[in-house]
Design an enzyme around this catalytic site. Structure first.
Site, short mmCIF file in Angstrom:
data_model
loop_
_atom_site.label_atom_id
_atom_site.label_comp_id
_atom_site.label_asym_id
_atom_site.label_seq_id
_atom_site.Cartn_x
_atom_site.Cartn_y
_atom_site.Cartn_z
N SER A 60 -42.57 20.64 54.91
CA SER A 60 -42.59 19.74 53.86
C SER A 60 -42.17 20.39 52.43
CB SER A 60 -43.91 19.00 53.63
OG SER A 60 -44.15 18.43 54.99
N GLY A 95 -49.05 -0.66 83.67
CA GLY A 95 -49.06 0.39 84.32
C GLY A 95 -47.61 0.97 84.56
N GLU A 150 -36.59 15.14 58.71
CA GLU A 150 -35.87 14.65 57.60
C GLU A 150 -37.04 14.20 56.22
OE1 GLU A 150 -32.34 12.95 57.10
OE2 GLU A 150 -31.52 13.74 58.97
C1 LIG Z 1 -37.09 17.83 66.68
C2 LIG Z 1 -37.07 18.32 65.43
C3 LIG Z 1 -35.92 18.52 64.80
C4 LIG Z 1 -35.53 19.02 63.44
N1 LIG Z 1 -34.24 19.04 63.04
C5 LIG Z 1 -34.27 19.68 61.90
C6 LIG Z 1 -32.85 20.08 61.28
O1 LIG Z 1 -31.92 20.07 62.08
N2 LIG Z 1 -32.96 20.85 60.33
C7 LIG Z 1 -33.81 21.11 59.34
O2 LIG Z 1 -33.65 21.62 58.41
N3 LIG Z 1 -35.08 20.67 59.98
C8 LIG Z 1 -35.34 19.97 61.08
N4 LIG Z 1 -36.71 19.74 61.45
C9 LIG Z 1 -37.67 20.00 60.61
C10 LIG Z 1 -38.49 18.82 59.90
O3 LIG Z 1 -37.91 18.31 58.96
C11 LIG Z 1 -39.74 19.38 59.57
O4 LIG Z 1 -40.57 19.56 61.00
C12 LIG Z 1 -40.66 18.35 58.71
O5 LIG Z 1 -39.93 18.56 57.57
C13 LIG Z 1 -41.91 18.80 58.48
O6 LIG Z 1 -42.26 20.21 58.36
P1 LIG Z 1 -43.40 20.98 59.22
O7 LIG Z 1 -43.07 20.78 60.53
O8 LIG Z 1 -43.49 22.42 58.78
O9 LIG Z 1 -44.92 20.36 58.80
P2 LIG Z 1 -45.82 20.61 57.79
O10 LIG Z 1 -45.03 20.62 56.19
O11 LIG Z 1 -46.45 21.80 57.92
O12 LIG Z 1 -46.73 19.26 57.51
C14 LIG Z 1 -47.84 19.11 58.63
C15 LIG Z 1 -48.61 17.75 58.20
O13 LIG Z 1 -48.87 17.92 56.95
C16 LIG Z 1 -48.65 16.74 56.23
N5 LIG Z 1 -48.22 17.29 54.67
C17 LIG Z 1 -47.58 18.38 54.23
N6 LIG Z 1 -47.44 18.39 52.94
C18 LIG Z 1 -48.34 17.13 52.49
C19 LIG Z 1 -48.51 16.42 51.24
N7 LIG Z 1 -48.10 16.98 50.10
N8 LIG Z 1 -49.16 15.33 51.13
C20 LIG Z 1 -49.39 14.66 52.29
N9 LIG Z 1 -49.10 15.23 53.51
C21 LIG Z 1 -48.64 16.70 53.69
C22 LIG Z 1 -47.14 16.44 56.96
O14 LIG Z 1 -46.97 14.94 56.49
C23 LIG Z 1 -47.44 16.47 58.36
O15 LIG Z 1 -48.44 15.44 58.83
C24 LIG Z 1 -36.75 19.17 62.81
C25 LIG Z 1 -38.09 18.86 63.38
C26 LIG Z 1 -38.09 18.65 64.71
C27 LIG Z 1 -39.42 18.80 65.14
#
Ligand SMILES: Cc1cc2nc3c(=O)[nH]c(=O)nc-3n(C[C@H](O)[C@H](O)[C@H](O)COP(=O)(O)OP(=O)(O)OC[C@H]3O[C@@H](n4cnc5c(N)ncnc54)[C@H](O)[C@@H]3O)c2cc1C
Length: 387
Positions: free
Chosen positions: A138, A347, A370
């Site tokens: 994020s 089911g 995204e």
């Molecule tokens: C199958 C898949 C495909 C993907 N494809 C791509 C890709 O092609 N290219 C790419 O660059 N990325 C890609 N991603 C990455 C994706 O965009 C990130 O997983 C996503 O942005 C969340 O980041 P994170 O997983 O590190 O979660 P974190 O940022 O660690 O978030 C964990 C939780 O905390 C919450 N959170 C974090 N900050 C805040 C805040 N300020 N306020 C409230 N809640 C918050 C989040 O909403 C989430 O619920 C992909 C991910 C997956 C799982």
């Protein structure tokens, strides 16, 4: 597919309706039949790629001047929606080709666009987008992938995580910091090729859904690329990454709408056939009310998505808000609708003999990538509170 279109959210133009019909025909015949296998095996659905490529639906957004179909943002959304209705994993083919190439389209030189968009348009190659890192999700501006200038070259080192279609794609937009002291203003964008020495990939992630869409880490180990592979000016990469997402969140919304439509279509057919208490379960008002809510939420999501697509096409000032709103609303709706579809099958819905549990698992990712839906709400609130 012409760029001049009406974006009346209440009624699509004949041309947009014709595109929907054409994509649906291809997907019913040649994409839907591979959906279960892609989910079961976790293999990239090459047969679906070939079918989409043959019909020019694999990267429809690429402008005509670079050899593409030149579909506008609404037509591209319709293509992605219809592919997702048949197979969510396959819908990441047109969606991620748009995501990967959007930085080039927004900020690349004409020479760079010509070199890298033409083979995407022809379907020879795919293009991925590398923003996220293990410690920067994020908070994408916290990335540590580093690009250091060395004469006429840049040398890249770092790890990109969760990259859709990694390993299958030939080209990658990679965001890296060229000035770690400047945080988001020190980030630049580059085109990296799979064949560049020092590029390698992690093992495929074992996921809940979209299993036919490979997700892997991308490792950059002293990857030396010519300086002209930078997209836009040094330090403008983060802005390009965010502007890209404004446009492509519309395509994730379209993917969510398609998955939800697939689940509603299946559930409608099922409740008409399934009999309990001596009648079709569709005759029970409790079931009818569930269907009504599913249809209502789906259409609201679709209209917001198309309204956002119009803003993407025109580049309106409120695209940031609409892109986030459409992605957030449509993905939340898709999660509810697919969960209700499982419920309506009882089911049977809980088993892999029926497609709705796959659709429910696939819908979940649209709330996460995204930008998670919490992040979309941050984006919307910021827009509402500015000024
Ligand atoms: C199958 C898949 C495909 C993907 N494809 C791509 C890709 O092609 N290219 C790419 O660059 N990325 C890609 N991603 C990455 C994706 O965009 C990130 O997983 C996503 O942005 C969340 O980041 P994170 O997983 O590190 O979660 P974190 O940022 O660690 O978030 C964990 C939780 O905390 C919450 N959170 C974090 N900050 C805040 C805040 N300020 N306020 C409230 N809640 C918050 C989040 O909403 C989430 O619920 C992909 C991910 C997956 C799982």
């Amino acid at each position: 597919m012409a760029a001049e279109q009406s974006f009346d959210a209440y009624r699509l133009s004949e041309e947009h309706e014709a595109i929907r019909e054409a994509v649906r025909e291809v997907c019913t015949a040649k994409v839907a039949p591979n959906a279960t296998e892609a989910d079961e095996t976790g293999e990239f659905p090459k047969a679906s790629y070939d079918a989409l490529r043959a019909a020019d639906f694999h990267a429809p957004h690429v402008p005509v001047e670079y050899g593409g179909a030149g579909a506008d943002a609404l037509a591209t959304a319709i293509v992605i929606e219809e592919v997702a209705r048949a197979c969510a994993s396959s819908s990441l083919i047109p969606a991620v080709n748009k995501l990967g190439t959007m930085p080039l389209l927004l900020a690349g030189s004409d020479e760079l666009k010509r070199r890298y968009l033409t083979p995407v348009a022809s379907g020879e190659v795919m293009f991925s987008y590398c923003l996220s890192e293990p410690e920067a999700g994020s908070d994408a501006a916290a990335m540590t992938t580093r690009a250091v200038r060395d004469g006429d070259h840049w040398v890249l080192n770092g790890v990109k995580r969760w990259i859709t279609n990694a390993g299958v794609s030939e080209f990658y937009t990679v965001f890296a910091t060229t000035d770690p002291t400047a945080r988001s203003r020190g980030i630049s964008a580059f085109v990296v090729e799979k064949s560049d020495p020092g590029v390698s990939f992690g093992a495929p992630e074992k996921k809940l859904g979209i299993k036919g869409s490979p997700t892997r880490e991308v490792y950059l180990d002293n990857v030396r690329i010519p300086a002209d592979r930078m997209i836009g000016a040094e330090g403008t990469g983060f802005g390009t990454a965010m502007r890209t997402l404004d446009h492509t969140r519309v395509t994730i919304a379209a993917q969510a709408v398609g998955i939800a439509q697939g689940a509603l279509d299946y559930a409608r057919g099922y409740v008409a056939e399934r009999r309990q208490f001596g009648k079709a379960i569709a005759e029970f008002q409790g079931v009818q009310f569930m269907l009504a809510d599913m249809g209502m939420k789906l259409e609201a999501a679709r209209q917001l998505t198309y309204a956002a697509a119009g803003r993407s096409e025109r580049g309106d000032a409120d695209l940031t808000y609409f892109g986030a709103a459409a992605k957030c609303f449509a993905s939340d709706a898709a999660m509810e609708i697919t969960t209700d579809a499982v419920q309506l099958l009882g089911g049977y819905g809980y088993t892999r003999d029926y497609p709705v549990e796959r659709m429910m698992r696939d819908a979940k990712i649209t709330q996460i990538y995204e930008g998670t839906n919490q992040v979309q709400r941050i984006v919307m609130a910021r827009q509402l509170l500015k000024d």
